[in-house]
Scaffold this motif. Structure first.
Motif, mmCIF file in Angstrom:
data_model
loop_
_atom_site.group_PDB
_atom_site.id
_atom_site.type_symbol
_atom_site.label_atom_id
_atom_site.label_comp_id
_atom_site.label_asym_id
_atom_site.label_seq_id
_atom_site.Cartn_x
_atom_site.Cartn_y
_atom_site.Cartn_z
ATOM 1 N N CYS A 61 -94.957 -14.333 -49.203
ATOM 2 C CA CYS A 61 -93.643 -14.176 -49.862
ATOM 3 C C CYS A 61 -93.529 -15.115 -50.961
ATOM 4 O O CYS A 61 -94.094 -16.239 -50.933
ATOM 5 C CB CYS A 61 -92.517 -14.391 -48.925
ATOM 6 N N PRO A 62 -92.875 -14.654 -52.192
ATOM 7 C CA PRO A 62 -92.633 -15.394 -53.091
ATOM 8 C C PRO A 62 -91.826 -16.837 -52.958
ATOM 9 O O PRO A 62 -90.942 -16.808 -51.896
ATOM 10 C CB PRO A 62 -91.912 -14.719 -54.335
ATOM 11 N N SER A 63 -91.980 -17.712 -53.635
ATOM 12 C CA SER A 63 -91.350 -19.172 -52.999
ATOM 13 C C SER A 63 -90.089 -18.918 -53.437
ATOM 14 O O SER A 63 -89.399 -19.975 -52.314
ATOM 15 C CB SER A 63 -91.891 -20.310 -54.342
ATOM 16 N N GLU A 64 -89.487 -18.431 -53.884
ATOM 17 C CA GLU A 64 -87.802 -18.227 -54.023
ATOM 18 C C GLU A 64 -87.541 -17.820 -52.544
ATOM 19 O O GLU A 64 -86.154 -18.099 -52.270
ATOM 20 C CB GLU A 64 -87.313 -17.470 -55.180
ATOM 21 N N VAL A 65 -88.267 -17.208 -51.919
ATOM 22 C CA VAL A 65 -87.460 -16.716 -50.423
ATOM 23 C C VAL A 65 -87.423 -17.849 -49.665
ATOM 24 O O VAL A 65 -86.511 -18.022 -48.630
ATOM 25 C CB VAL A 65 -88.311 -15.697 -49.948
ATOM 26 N N LEU A 66 -88.197 -18.852 -49.806
ATOM 27 C CA LEU A 66 -88.407 -20.080 -48.955
ATOM 28 C C LEU A 66 -87.514 -21.276 -49.207
ATOM 29 O O LEU A 66 -87.471 -21.451 -50.196
ATOM 30 C CB LEU A 66 -89.897 -20.363 -48.794
ATOM 31 N N ASP A 67 -86.844 -21.928 -48.177
ATOM 32 C CA ASP A 67 -86.520 -23.118 -48.373
ATOM 33 C C ASP A 67 -87.268 -24.435 -48.152
ATOM 34 O O ASP A 67 -86.994 -25.515 -48.450
ATOM 35 C CB ASP A 67 -85.181 -23.300 -47.459
ATOM 36 N N ARG A 68 -88.292 -24.299 -47.753
ATOM 37 C CA ARG A 68 -89.288 -25.248 -47.399
ATOM 38 C C ARG A 68 -90.644 -24.661 -47.551
ATOM 39 O O ARG A 68 -90.977 -23.459 -47.486
ATOM 40 C CB ARG A 68 -89.332 -25.640 -45.640
ATOM 41 N N PRO A 69 -91.742 -25.485 -47.759
ATOM 42 C CA PRO A 69 -93.057 -25.152 -48.448
ATOM 43 C C PRO A 69 -93.832 -24.366 -47.208
ATOM 44 O O PRO A 69 -93.733 -24.915 -46.090
ATOM 45 C CB PRO A 69 -93.722 -26.468 -48.826
ATOM 46 N N PHE A 70 -94.363 -23.371 -47.665
ATOM 47 C CA PHE A 70 -94.981 -22.528 -46.528
ATOM 48 C C PHE A 70 -96.611 -22.003 -47.361
ATOM 49 O O PHE A 70 -96.612 -20.830 -47.595
ATOM 50 C CB PHE A 70 -94.469 -21.538 -45.907
ATOM 51 N N PRO A 71 -97.304 -22.983 -47.662
ATOM 52 C CA PRO A 71 -98.652 -22.415 -48.223
ATOM 53 C C PRO A 71 -99.330 -21.473 -47.503
ATOM 54 O O PRO A 71 -99.643 -21.512 -46.295
ATOM 55 C CB PRO A 71 -99.582 -23.744 -48.356
ATOM 56 N N CYS A 72 -99.731 -20.401 -48.300
ATOM 57 C CA CYS A 72 -100.689 -19.331 -47.660
ATOM 58 C C CYS A 72 -101.331 -18.450 -48.555
ATOM 59 O O CYS A 72 -101.056 -18.551 -49.818
ATOM 60 C CB CYS A 72 -99.448 -18.409 -46.688
ATOM 61 N N SER A 73 -102.539 -17.857 -48.106
ATOM 62 C CA SER A 73 -103.010 -16.845 -48.687
ATOM 63 C C SER A 73 -103.512 -15.558 -47.774
ATOM 64 O O SER A 73 -103.504 -15.969 -46.677
ATOM 65 C CB SER A 73 -104.374 -17.748 -49.414
ATOM 66 N N VAL A 74 -103.671 -14.746 -48.616
ATOM 67 C CA VAL A 74 -104.090 -13.417 -47.779
ATOM 68 C C VAL A 74 -105.439 -12.585 -48.665
ATOM 69 O O VAL A 74 -105.313 -12.594 -49.863
ATOM 70 C CB VAL A 74 -102.815 -12.484 -47.748
ATOM 71 N N SER A 75 -106.173 -12.400 -47.764
ATOM 72 C CA SER A 75 -107.507 -11.566 -48.194
ATOM 73 C C SER A 75 -107.460 -10.229 -47.625
ATOM 74 O O SER A 75 -106.820 -10.058 -46.596
ATOM 75 C CB SER A 75 -108.662 -12.273 -48.222
ATOM 76 N N ARG A 76 -108.258 -9.262 -48.061
ATOM 77 C CA ARG A 76 -108.381 -8.063 -47.519
ATOM 78 C C ARG A 76 -109.581 -7.435 -47.665
ATOM 79 O O ARG A 76 -110.444 -7.653 -48.784
ATOM 80 C CB ARG A 76 -107.241 -7.001 -47.930
ATOM 81 N N ALA A 77 -110.304 -6.573 -46.737
ATOM 82 C CA ALA A 77 -111.440 -5.964 -46.821
ATOM 83 C C ALA A 77 -111.264 -4.645 -46.157
ATOM 84 O O ALA A 77 -110.716 -4.354 -44.806
ATOM 85 C CB ALA A 77 -112.638 -6.962 -45.995
ATOM 86 N N ARG A 78 -111.920 -3.593 -46.717
ATOM 87 C CA ARG A 78 -111.876 -2.136 -46.171
ATOM 88 C C ARG A 78 -112.938 -1.992 -44.996
ATOM 89 O O ARG A 78 -114.141 -2.344 -45.138
ATOM 90 C CB ARG A 78 -112.023 -1.195 -47.349
ATOM 91 N N LYS A 79 -112.273 -1.620 -43.913
ATOM 92 C CA LYS A 79 -113.120 -1.252 -42.732
ATOM 93 C C LYS A 79 -113.922 0.131 -42.910
ATOM 94 O O LYS A 79 -114.829 0.336 -42.675
ATOM 95 C CB LYS A 79 -112.295 -1.529 -41.541
ATOM 96 N N PHE A 86 -106.928 -7.373 -42.812
ATOM 97 C CA PHE A 86 -106.291 -8.596 -43.573
ATOM 98 C C PHE A 86 -106.643 -9.824 -42.819
ATOM 99 O O PHE A 86 -106.694 -10.114 -41.772
ATOM 100 C CB PHE A 86 -104.822 -8.486 -43.638
ATOM 101 N N SER A 87 -106.981 -10.827 -43.622
ATOM 102 C CA SER A 87 -107.151 -12.327 -42.945
ATOM 103 C C SER A 87 -106.172 -13.276 -43.702
ATOM 104 O O SER A 87 -105.810 -13.091 -44.958
ATOM 105 C CB SER A 87 -108.541 -12.687 -43.368
ATOM 106 N N PHE A 88 -105.610 -14.111 -42.866
ATOM 107 C CA PHE A 88 -104.702 -15.083 -43.469
ATOM 108 C C PHE A 88 -105.174 -16.788 -43.350
ATOM 109 O O PHE A 88 -105.786 -16.736 -42.424
ATOM 110 C CB PHE A 88 -103.304 -14.872 -42.727
ATOM 111 N N ASN A 89 -104.740 -17.295 -44.266
ATOM 112 C CA ASN A 89 -104.474 -18.776 -44.279
ATOM 113 C C ASN A 89 -103.224 -19.280 -44.281
ATOM 114 O O ASN A 89 -102.617 -18.660 -45.476
ATOM 115 C CB ASN A 89 -105.636 -19.460 -45.308
#
Length: 216
Positions: A61-79, A86-89
């Motif tokens: 989600c964009p930072s303006e949705v959050l009230d506290r930091p929530f660092p994350c990243s998403v990657s994708r690979a076609r099966k 999808f994979s998340f950090n």
């Protein structure tokens, strides 16, 4: 961002929906199905009912949705032709437990193009138990496939830390105990609130379609 108002939170003990930010109390999820069934057909086309969900896209989600930091990243690979993994950090400073409130915020795709914000808002008290109740398959998959840099975890409550969650199928989002949903293309924010502060958020683009006859 605008946080949910206190009056709404006082109503959360019964569970419920907000349509266009108007709160509608639902004593049980079965009432949701009954409510949607009333408006099943308009001009011969079903608006809602039993459904399948395909995940088209996942992002932080964009930072303006959050009230506290929530660092994350998403990657994708076609099966294969029909499935994306999808994979998340993500890193959270907050425990995810039943003192938090889960909120699912739908934006609908306009026929003119663009997203209509807050088309439907669903709120659930006892956030961790709600995930286990309404998304049991995803909850089980998370426990089996997520790793935490700080060490093992057992499930609810989910402790703070840095998590890696891999190989989440675009066709694996199965909702339990909610018999009907509106059909169409939706952008959905899955959020967690600590009182009035949004502390976690993942954004998905979904296609909700009538359930195929061979899916039960």
């Amino acid at each position: 961002m605008t946080s949910p108002d206190r009056a709404t939170y006082r109503s959360l003990s019964q569970g419920g929906l907000l349509y266009g930010m108007r709160y509608v109390s639902l004593v049980t999820p079965v009432l949701l199905g009954a409510t949607l069934a009333i408006i099943r057909f308009t001009e011969g086309q079903a608006l809602a009912g039993r459904y399948d969900i395909d995940v088209e896209h996942v992002e932080c989600c964009p930072s303006e949705v959050l009230d506290r930091p929530f660092p994350c990243s998403v990657s994708r690979a076609r099966k294969d032709l029909h499935t994306v993994l999808f994979s998340f950090n993500a890193t959270s400073r907050d425990i995810f437990d039943d003192y938090k409130i889960a909120q699912v915020v739908y934006a609908s795709w306009s026929s003119r193009g663009g997203w209509k914000q807050n088309a439907i808002v669903m709120k659930f008290p006892r956030a961790c138990t709600s995930v286990r109740t309404y998304l049991p398959g995803l909850y089980k998959h998370f426990l089996e496939h997520a790793t935490r840099a700080e060490g093992p975890f057992q499930g609810c409550p989910v402790p703070p830390g840095s998590y890696r969650y891999e190989n989440v199928s675009s066709r694996g989002l199965v909702v339990a105990n909610i018999p009907s949903l509106y059909y169409g293309r939706w952008r959905v924010d899955g959020r967690a609130y600590d009182r009035e502060a949004c502390i976690m958020c993942i954004r998905l683009t979904l296609r909700i379609s009538p359930r195929k006859a061979n899916t039960g």
